[in-house]
Motif scaffolding. Structure first.
Motif, PDB file in Angstrom:
ATOM      1  N   ARG A  37       0.836  -1.195   0.000  1.00 48.52           N
ATOM      2  CA  ARG A  37       0.000   0.000   0.000  1.00 48.52           C
ATOM      3  C   ARG A  37       0.874   1.249   0.000  1.00 48.52           C
ATOM      4  O   ARG A  37       1.674   1.476   0.907  1.00 48.52           O
ATOM      5  N   TRP A  38       0.707   2.070  -1.034  1.00 53.04           N
ATOM      6  CA  TRP A  38       1.465   3.315  -1.132  1.00 53.04           C
ATOM      7  C   TRP A  38       0.887   4.366  -0.182  1.00 53.04           C
ATOM      8  O   TRP A  38      -0.324   4.424   0.039  1.00 53.04           O
ATOM      9  N   SER A  39       1.765   5.211   0.358  1.00 53.23           N
ATOM     10  CA  SER A  39       1.341   6.247   1.301  1.00 53.23           C
ATOM     11  C   SER A  39       2.131   7.521   1.071  1.00 53.23           C
ATOM     12  O   SER A  39       3.119   7.542   0.339  1.00 53.23           O
ATOM     13  N   ASN A  40       1.657   8.594   1.689  1.00 52.80           N
ATOM     14  CA  ASN A  40       2.429   9.834   1.827  1.00 52.80           C
ATOM     15  C   ASN A  40       2.823   9.939   3.292  1.00 52.80           C
ATOM     16  O   ASN A  40       1.962   9.835   4.175  1.00 52.80           O
ATOM     17  N   PHE A  41       4.109  10.127   3.572  1.00 48.09           N
ATOM     18  CA  PHE A  41       4.564  10.053   4.955  1.00 48.09           C
ATOM     19  C   PHE A  41       3.930  11.150   5.809  1.00 48.09           C
ATOM     20  O   PHE A  41       3.959  12.326   5.441  1.00 48.09           O
ATOM     21  N   PRO A  42       3.351  10.782   6.984  1.00 43.38           N
ATOM     22  CA  PRO A  42       2.761  11.788   7.879  1.00 43.38           C
ATOM     23  C   PRO A  42       3.765  12.263   8.930  1.00 43.38           C
ATOM     24  O   PRO A  42       4.248  11.480   9.749  1.00 43.38           O
ATOM     25  N   THR A  43       4.091  13.538   8.909  1.00 46.09           N
ATOM     26  CA  THR A  43       4.913  14.124   9.968  1.00 46.09           C
ATOM     27  C   THR A  43       3.971  14.675  11.029  1.00 46.09           C
ATOM     28  O   THR A  43       3.203  15.606  10.780  1.00 46.09           O
ATOM     29  N   LEU A  44       4.027  14.075  12.220  1.00 47.52           N
ATOM     30  CA  LEU A  44       3.076  14.392  13.286  1.00 47.52           C
ATOM     31  C   LEU A  44       3.778  15.157  14.404  1.00 47.52           C
ATOM     32  O   LEU A  44       4.892  14.801  14.806  1.00 47.52           O
ATOM     33  N   THR A  45       3.131  16.197  14.886  1.00 45.54           N
ATOM     34  CA  THR A  45       3.631  16.949  16.045  1.00 45.54           C
ATOM     35  C   THR A  45       2.472  17.189  17.005  1.00 45.54           C
ATOM     36  O   THR A  45       1.295  17.134  16.619  1.00 45.54           O
ATOM     37  N   ASN A  46       2.804  17.478  18.256  1.00 49.93           N
ATOM     38  CA  ASN A  46       1.807  17.820  19.268  1.00 49.93           C
ATOM     39  C   ASN A  46       2.282  19.037  20.041  1.00 49.93           C
ATOM     40  O   ASN A  46       3.463  19.142  20.382  1.00 49.93           O
ATOM     41  N   ARG A  47       1.348  19.923  20.334  1.00 50.63           N
ATOM     42  CA  ARG A  47       1.695  21.150  21.071  1.00 50.63           C
ATOM     43  C   ARG A  47       2.122  20.811  22.500  1.00 50.63           C
ATOM     44  O   ARG A  47       3.050  21.392  23.046  1.00 50.63           O
ATOM     45  N   THR A  48       1.413  19.869  23.110  1.00 50.94           N
ATOM     46  CA  THR A  48       1.777  19.401  24.448  1.00 50.94           C
ATOM     47  C   THR A  48       1.701  17.884  24.458  1.00 50.94           C
ATOM     48  O   THR A  48       0.997  17.280  23.641  1.00 50.94           O
ATOM     49  N   TRP A  49       2.421  17.249  25.374  1.00 53.85           N
ATOM     50  CA  TRP A  49       2.532  15.787  25.366  1.00 53.85           C
ATOM     51  C   TRP A  49       1.832  15.123  26.549  1.00 53.85           C
ATOM     52  O   TRP A  49       1.895  13.906  26.684  1.00 53.85           O
ATOM     53  N   SER A  50       1.200  15.886  27.430  1.00 52.84           N
ATOM     54  CA  SER A  50       0.554  15.253  28.583  1.00 52.84           C
ATOM     55  C   SER A  50      -0.780  15.927  28.876  1.00 52.84           C
ATOM     56  O   SER A  50      -1.018  17.089  28.516  1.00 52.84           O
ATOM     57  N   ARG A  51      -1.625  15.159  29.559  1.00 56.40           N
ATOM     58  CA  ARG A  51      -2.939  15.642  29.997  1.00 56.40           C
ATOM     59  C   ARG A  51      -3.270  14.910  31.291  1.00 56.40           C
ATOM     60  O   ARG A  51      -3.593  13.724  31.269  1.00 56.40           O
ATOM     61  N   GLY A  52      -3.150  15.601  32.402  1.00 57.45           N
ATOM     62  CA  GLY A  52      -3.352  14.930  33.678  1.00 57.45           C
ATOM     63  C   GLY A  52      -2.319  13.828  33.863  1.00 57.45           C
ATOM     64  O   GLY A  52      -1.112  14.060  33.822  1.00 57.45           O
ATOM     65  N   ASN A  53      -2.814  12.601  34.046  1.00 57.41           N
ATOM     66  CA  ASN A  53      -1.907  11.463  34.246  1.00 57.41           C
ATOM     67  C   ASN A  53      -1.651  10.691  32.955  1.00 57.41           C
ATOM     68  O   ASN A  53      -1.127   9.582  32.985  1.00 57.41           O
ATOM     69  N   LEU A  54      -2.003  11.293  31.814  1.00 51.59           N
ATOM     70  CA  LEU A  54      -1.804  10.670  30.504  1.00 51.59           C
ATOM     71  C   LEU A  54      -0.628  11.346  29.792  1.00 51.59           C
ATOM     72  O   LEU A  54      -0.560  12.574  29.716  1.00 51.59           O
ATOM     73  N   VAL A  55       0.293  10.546  29.238  1.00 52.15           N
ATOM     74  CA  VAL A  55       1.466  11.103  28.561  1.00 52.15           C
ATOM     75  C   VAL A  55       1.709  10.357  27.252  1.00 52.15           C
ATOM     76  O   VAL A  55       1.448   9.147  27.145  1.00 52.15           O
ATOM     77  N   LEU A  56       2.194  11.075  26.242  1.00 51.99           N
ATOM     78  CA  LEU A  56       2.462  10.509  24.914  1.00 51.99           C
ATOM     79  C   LEU A  56       3.913  10.043  24.825  1.00 51.99           C
ATOM     80  O   LEU A  56       4.813  10.669  25.378  1.00 51.99           O
ATOM     81  N   LEU A  57       4.103   8.967  24.065  1.00 55.30           N
ATOM     82  CA  LEU A  57       5.430   8.373  23.927  1.00 55.30           C
ATOM     83  C   LEU A  57       5.631   7.903  22.498  1.00 55.30           C
ATOM     84  O   LEU A  57       4.722   7.327  21.880  1.00 55.30           O
TER      85      LEU A  57
END
Length: 406
Positions: free
Chosen positions: A251-271
């Protein structure tokens, strides 16, 4: 602390290993939506510096990863019917499946609970925990529930790409550029085991549609690519991307460059990829995800349960990783743009073209004529070599002259 990690990729698994090593009283569970042993993709790359970082965190899993990796020290480029080689590009490749197996075994040996086939799909399904780590990839379901809070943005690259495997084993990191009536098409290939390699194919949208790859079925498309890269593959097949449930797809794709303004919300964190992505052409995705895991575990050292007690640790983690990512993300953007503007460089003599391929992270390169940039770069390199020789030779000449006068 009770920790729930959503996603059993390299970042989530390594983070769980570090937290249990840090404090065996931590209650850590990893929730992975796929069955045990199932994964997608082929091999991943990393560089020697990562091994030093991993060894500091967990020597046992580092030794297992190193012993299961293949190593190369050259870069080779095939440009039409011409070939050039650059020595000294030392790197490693390991099968994604094998990497996950090693990290899973190590996590289980340390007392991490792993729940395979357990998808966290809704807000009510989030497990009760002091800390929830969203390590569920670029399409993170956990992050998407609060995309507005995180400030998630995705920008897609212009070129089309396809992630494949092959039974041809490459002993160097290899590039192949093939000219067609509709423009150039190229691939990046590297070995990751004794019997297989990864092969990422890329081209402009015009080449993609001109060759009919937008309309071809999987078998037809792979056959077309095997014909185009016949010299490189030497009779070996291309294989579609493996899926967790079995089977493959191309499956062909266009690469997604992803960013987030902040990485946490309460006790939830992105990794990892849930927090950020960088273009595959710099080969840093897995490394950055593992470095995220190291930084988050370090930031949580000594932290106590409770949203307000966790907040400073999560803020410190985000600040450190965002700062470290600035130069990498810049390099990734420039690398992607270099390939999007390939016609600007492809007709240079092969050794010059390959030299500028290695310089594609430079912000000056797009604004300086390629031949001129190459000459400036070579002159600067020779000047640096002369300076190194002077630093090496100076004290030795001084000692020799002193001895002669004596």
């Amino acid at each position: 602390m009770k920790i729930a990690c959503v996603g059993g990729g390299p970042a989530g698994l390594y983070f769980s290993i570090l937290m249990r090593r840090q404090d065996p009283s931590h209650d850590v569970t990893v929730y992975e939506r796929n069955p045990a042993g199932a994964t997608y993709g082929w091999g991943v790359t990393y560089w020697g510096d990562l091994l030093h970082e991993l060894h500091a965190g967990d020597p046992e899993s580092t030794r297992a990863i190193r012993d299961s990796s293949v190593r190369w020290s050259d870069g080779t480029a095939h440009i039409g019917d011409r070939t050039t080689t650059h020595h000294g590009d030392e790197g490693y490749g390991i099968g994604r499946r094998r990497l996950l197996e090693l990290l899973t075994e190590r996590a289980e040996s340390l007392g991490v609970r792993l729940e395979f086939g357990h998808e966290i799909a809704g807000e009510a399904e989030l497990p009760e925990a002091d800390l929830v780590v969203a390590a569920d990839g670029v399409r993170s379901a956990v992050r998407e529930r609060h995309a507005g809070h995180f400030g998630t943005e995705v920008a897609h690259g212009r070129n089309k790409y396809l992630w494949l495997g092959t039974t041809k084993v490459f002993d160097s990191f290899t590039f192949a550029f093939v000219e067609t009536p509709y423009g150039w098409i190229w691939c990046y290939a590297y070995g990751f085991s004794q019997d297989a390699s990864t092969c990422v194919v890329e081209c402009s949208p015009q080449t993609w549609t001109g060759l009919g790859l937008d309309r071809a079925g999987e078998a037809e498309g792979l056959a077309l690519l095997e014909g185009l890269f016949a010299r490189l593959l030497d009779g070996h097949r291309l294989i579609g991307r493996a899926h967790p449930g079995g089977g493959t797809s191309a499956r062909w794709s266009n690469f997604p460059t992803l960013t987030n303004r902040t990485w946490s919300r309460g006790n939830l964190v992105l990794l990892g990829d849930a927090a950020h992505t960088t273009h595959y052409s710099i080969g840093a995705g897995t490394t950055l995800a593992l470095q995220d895991a190291i930084a988050l575990a370090d930031a949580l050292r000594g932290a106590e349960p409770g949203q307000y007690r966790l907040a400073p640790a999560l803020a410190a983690y985000e600040k450190e990783r965002k700062s470290a990512l600035l130069s990498v993300q810049s390099a990734a953007r420039l690398s992607a743009q270099w390939y999007e503007n390939l016609p600007r460089y492809i007709h240079l003599p092969p050794h010059r073209m390959f030299a500028l391929l290695g310089q594609r992270h430079s912000p000056l390169l797009p604004h300086v004529p390629p031949q001129l940039y190459y000459r400036i770069d070579r002159a600067a390199e020779q000047l640096q070599a002369l300076r190194r020789l002077k630093r090496w030779l100076g004290p030795r000449l001084a000692r020799a002259l002193h001895a002669r006068r004596g």
